[in-house]
Write an enzyme that holds these catalytic residues in place. Structure first.
Site, short mmCIF file in Angstrom:
data_model
loop_
_atom_site.label_atom_id
_atom_site.label_comp_id
_atom_site.label_asym_id
_atom_site.label_seq_id
_atom_site.Cartn_x
_atom_site.Cartn_y
_atom_site.Cartn_z
N CYS A 92 11.13 24.12 -19.77
CA CYS A 92 11.50 22.85 -20.23
C CYS A 92 10.32 22.03 -20.57
O CYS A 92 10.38 21.06 -21.39
CB CYS A 92 12.48 21.86 -19.50
SG CYS A 92 12.22 21.79 -17.73
N GLN A 113 18.00 18.67 -23.17
CA GLN A 113 17.24 19.60 -22.95
C GLN A 113 18.14 21.17 -23.26
O GLN A 113 17.63 21.85 -24.06
CB GLN A 113 16.66 19.81 -21.76
CG GLN A 113 15.75 20.70 -21.41
CD GLN A 113 14.29 20.91 -22.22
OE1 GLN A 113 13.72 19.82 -22.01
NE2 GLN A 113 14.08 21.94 -22.81
N ARG A 145 16.52 7.47 -19.51
CA ARG A 145 15.99 8.52 -18.37
C ARG A 145 15.96 7.72 -16.98
O ARG A 145 15.21 6.87 -16.94
CB ARG A 145 14.73 9.03 -18.80
CG ARG A 145 13.97 9.67 -17.58
CD ARG A 145 12.85 10.52 -17.96
NE ARG A 145 13.21 11.69 -18.90
CZ ARG A 145 12.49 12.83 -19.05
NH1 ARG A 145 11.26 12.64 -18.72
NH2 ARG A 145 13.06 13.87 -19.80
N HIS A 191 20.34 17.24 -17.53
CA HIS A 191 19.44 16.76 -18.60
C HIS A 191 20.18 17.62 -19.63
O HIS A 191 19.65 18.76 -20.53
CB HIS A 191 18.03 17.75 -18.29
CG HIS A 191 16.95 17.26 -19.07
ND1 HIS A 191 16.98 16.23 -20.08
CD2 HIS A 191 15.74 17.50 -19.01
CE1 HIS A 191 15.88 16.14 -20.79
NE2 HIS A 191 15.12 16.70 -20.23
N1 CP Z 1 11.31 18.43 -20.81
C1 CP Z 1 11.03 17.16 -20.81
O1 CP Z 1 12.19 16.48 -20.79
O2 CP Z 1 9.81 16.82 -20.75
P1 CP Z 1 9.38 15.01 -20.75
O3 CP Z 1 9.68 14.93 -19.43
O4 CP Z 1 8.15 15.14 -21.27
O5 CP Z 1 10.31 14.39 -21.41
N1 NVA Z 2 13.42 19.26 -13.17
C1 NVA Z 2 12.18 18.39 -13.86
C2 NVA Z 2 12.61 18.38 -15.39
C3 NVA Z 2 11.64 17.84 -16.22
C4 NVA Z 2 11.81 17.81 -17.65
C5 NVA Z 2 12.37 16.91 -13.42
O1 NVA Z 2 13.57 16.36 -13.17
O2 NVA Z 2 11.35 16.46 -13.30
#
Ligand code: CP
Ligand code: NVA
Length: 309
Positions: A267, A138, A108, A135
């Site tokens: 999400c 997701q 990430r 993502h």
């Molecule tokens: N939806 C998601 O990716 O959650 P986290 O940021 O908690 O991993």
């Molecule tokens: N758009 C959000 C998604 C988190 C899962 C972010 O990037 O913070």
């Protein structure tokens, strides 16, 4: 097959529809086994994974770690202070060193280029656990959830309300391989990346609408979807964005306009009172928790695919 031998899982659109549907089918099968309490399927036995996080996480971290372990493997968590990718050590060196210890790498990151570099320099599969651009894990979990709740993915009307961000880009990339009606209702100036919108439109299989009118957009939706207005890395813009996104909250009135068949998805994490009301998150047609659960099952299936199972 479109790029059959692809080593990494970085964009949904790197795979063809058949492969995406096969992964989702696998996810259902392995989910059923795990839900029965069956722990005999141990395909990751003897395998290790590094999980690189330069941002916070609950779902991604725990679902990858738990999923990998339930299927027999061992996952190592590397937080923002551990390897300090790009700072303490160059990304291409991280990729090559970890490839010598691990069978797979999940990451990430902020810049999308970092996940591309990891994929390029790692000799093992690299899985995208969110970048500023997309993502994919997701949206694979979301697709699985949609199949479970409305019976099929093809032709579903998914209306996203909010910021044209990484979540939207992954929906658009899914829509470029699986036929959908995808609508993004966002304030002017917060539209998704134009090239990604074009890619989804040019694929010619989905209907793609970008609008600034959420009330019109949600009509007849199978799913109304929202996400935070300020993503990770944008938190200092939160107050400014809060102003700009007035009128884009998913509330009970908007769900009413969507119609009786509409589910609510998010999400998570959600900021109740900002992009969505508490009532919408807690309503019977909210499927945010099954959706969160499916992160683990979708990712298990993605990793099985990358390992050639
Ligand atoms: N939806 C998601 O990716 O959650 P986290 O940021 O908690 O991993
Ligand atoms: N758009 C959000 C998604 C988190 C899962 C972010 O990037 O913070």
């Amino acid at each position: 097959h479109k790029r059959e031998g692809l080593k990494d899982f970085i964009h949904i659109s790197d795979f063809d529809k058949e492969t995406i549907m096969k992964i989702l089918q696998k996810a259902s099968e392995v989910k059923a086994l795990l839900k029965l309490g069956d722990r005999s399927f141990q395909p990751f036995k003897g395998k290790t994974m590094s999980m690189i996080f330069t941002k916070p996480s609950m779902r991604t971290r725990v679902s990858f770690e738990a999923g990998f372990s339930l299927l027999g493997g061992h996952a190592v968590y590397l937080g923002p202070d551990d390897i300090q990718m790009g700072k303490r050590e160059e990304t291409r060196d991280v990729a090559r060193v970890l490839s010598r210890y691990n069978d797979i790498i999940m990451a990430r990151v902020f810049a999308h280029q970092d996940i591309l570099d990891l994929g390029r320099y790692a000799s093992v599969p690299v899985v995208n656990g969110l970048t500023d651009y997309n993502h994919p894990c997701q949206i694979m979990a979301d697709a699985l959830t949609l199949i479970e709740h409305i019976g099929q993915l093809e032709g579903a009307k998914v209306v996203y309300v909010g910021d044209g961000n990484n979540i939207v880009h992954s929906w658009l990339l899914l829509a470029s391989v699986v036929p959908l009606h995808f609508v993004c209702a966002c304030p002017k100036g917060f539209e998704p990346d134009e090239k990604t919108v074009e890619k989804a439109r040019n694929a010619g299989i989905s209907k793609i609408d970008i609008t600034d009118n959420p009330k019109e957009a949600v009509k007849g939706a199978d799913v109304v979807y929202s996400d935070v207005w300020a993503s990770m890395g944008q938190k200092e813009e939160a107050a400014f964005r809060m102003q700009k996104f007035q009128g884009f909250q998913v509330d009970e009135a908007l769900m009413e306009l969507a119609g009786p068949k509409a589910y609510f998805m998010h999400c998570l994490p959600a900021e109740r009172g900002a992009e969505v009301t508490d009532g919408v998150v807690e309503a019977p047609n909210s499927i945010v928790f099954p959706q969160a659960e499916n992160r683990m099952h979708a990712q298990n299936a993605i990793m099985l695919h990358l390992f050639g199972f």
